[in-house]
Scaffold this motif. Sequence first.
Motif, PDB file in Angstrom:
ATOM      1  N   GLN A 110      -3.395  10.054  -4.810  1.00  0.00           N
ATOM      2  CA  GLN A 110      -4.416   9.091  -5.260  1.00  0.00           C
ATOM      3  C   GLN A 110      -5.375   8.866  -4.092  1.00  0.00           C
ATOM      4  OE1 GLN A 110      -2.746   5.723  -7.827  1.00  0.00           O
ATOM      5  NE2 GLN A 110      -1.110   6.060  -6.355  1.00  0.00           N
TER       6      GLN A 110
ATOM      7  N   THR B 186       0.847  -1.200   0.000  1.00  0.00           N
ATOM      8  CA  THR B 186       0.000   0.000   0.000  1.00  0.00           C
ATOM      9  C   THR B 186       0.883   1.250   0.000  1.00  0.00           C
ATOM     10  OG1 THR B 186      -1.640  -1.248   1.264  1.00  0.00           O
ATOM     11  CG2 THR B 186      -1.946   1.134   1.185  1.00  0.00           C
TER      12      THR B 186
ATOM     13  N   VAL C 107       1.281   4.378  -2.805  1.00  0.00           N
ATOM     14  CA  VAL C 107       1.157   5.791  -2.426  1.00  0.00           C
ATOM     15  C   VAL C 107       2.407   6.554  -2.879  1.00  0.00           C
ATOM     16  CG1 VAL C 107       0.962   7.406  -0.473  1.00  0.00           C
ATOM     17  CG2 VAL C 107      -0.391   5.312  -0.487  1.00  0.00           C
TER      18      VAL C 107
ATOM     19  N   ILE D  44      -6.103   3.438  -5.165  1.00  0.00           N
ATOM     20  CA  ILE D  44      -5.029   2.629  -4.572  1.00  0.00           C
ATOM     21  C   ILE D  44      -5.451   1.158  -4.517  1.00  0.00           C
ATOM     22  CG2 ILE D  44      -3.699   2.230  -2.443  1.00  0.00           C
ATOM     23  CD1 ILE D  44      -3.940   5.363  -2.023  1.00  0.00           C
TER      24      ILE D  44
END
Length: 328
Positions: A268, A258, A262, A273
Amino acid sequence: MIKKIVEQPEIYSVYIPLPNNPLKNLNCYVMKTDAGNLVVDTGFNQPECFEALTEGLRELNVDMNNTTLFLTHIHSDHTGLIERIRTEKTRVIMGAKDYNYFSRSLSGNVWKLFNQRFIEEGFPESDVYAQEKVNPAVVYALKNLFKAIPINDGESFFIGKYEFECVLTPGHTPGHTCLYLKNEKIMFLGDHVLFDISPNITCWPYVKDSLNDYLTSLDKIATYDIRVALPGHRKNEMDVYERIAQLKKHHAERIESTLDIVKKKEYQNAYEIAGQLKWSLRGKTWAECPIQQKWFAVGETMSHLDYLVERNRIVRIKDQNIFVYRAK
Ligand SMILES: [Zn+2]
């Protein structure tokens, strides 16, 4: 369909089918003692579940007048049939935290806040309302507060000589509670640890960091001496401590992927994501993925983003009513 799981004390599982649900089935557990019975979790308020549950209870000769019904958490696949199977004399026990959360959710506020958060995180608004119409958690949700004895972390109740300790394990829900049969070292896990799927962790309204709660609860359950581990869904063909380690590793990797997404591109939103993370979509692309599955995936992504925000590794910024993220 019933299956004997433990010889002494006598514990059975009743197979409750969950039609059109990727979870496939719920395991309702029944323990029979001379002093009364224990039943753990119920199934959805759906005809298929009701039939399987009542048939199982009949086969096992369970008298609900002499039964304690324990509910591991608020999800409607675990609580849906309480009012249909209980009698005046059934003792219903539930973790105080989830019981109070459920009571609060009846005002409608919790679902409104869920929807609002998903929209703020980039989930298309029309899809948010479309999924609400098919989400079993909403469709089969209990409409009224049922009567139950709320129980706190570490408190016990008894059935004859058997002592059951309630172990608060928040994460999957705000007040999920496992049940530990002390002397026999048997743990009723609810959805805290599942063995062939990973329990869904989402961003609950009024909860700051569900993922951290969940990881802390995994460590907590690992401190118990467990001889038999009984999950709320599907099978368990694995050592519980090994499974806990796997789940922790899964989330640690997920947190890093994750963060990578980013970092790759600033600003975003969670919906974008989530679309770049890996999901088991059975050959479908993110765009083809049904709204319902996207809802779970985005919820899970939000819990990972919350975790990173809480640890100051990323920043959440509001941009024209939508939250976007950038790395610190
Ligand atoms: Zn659940």
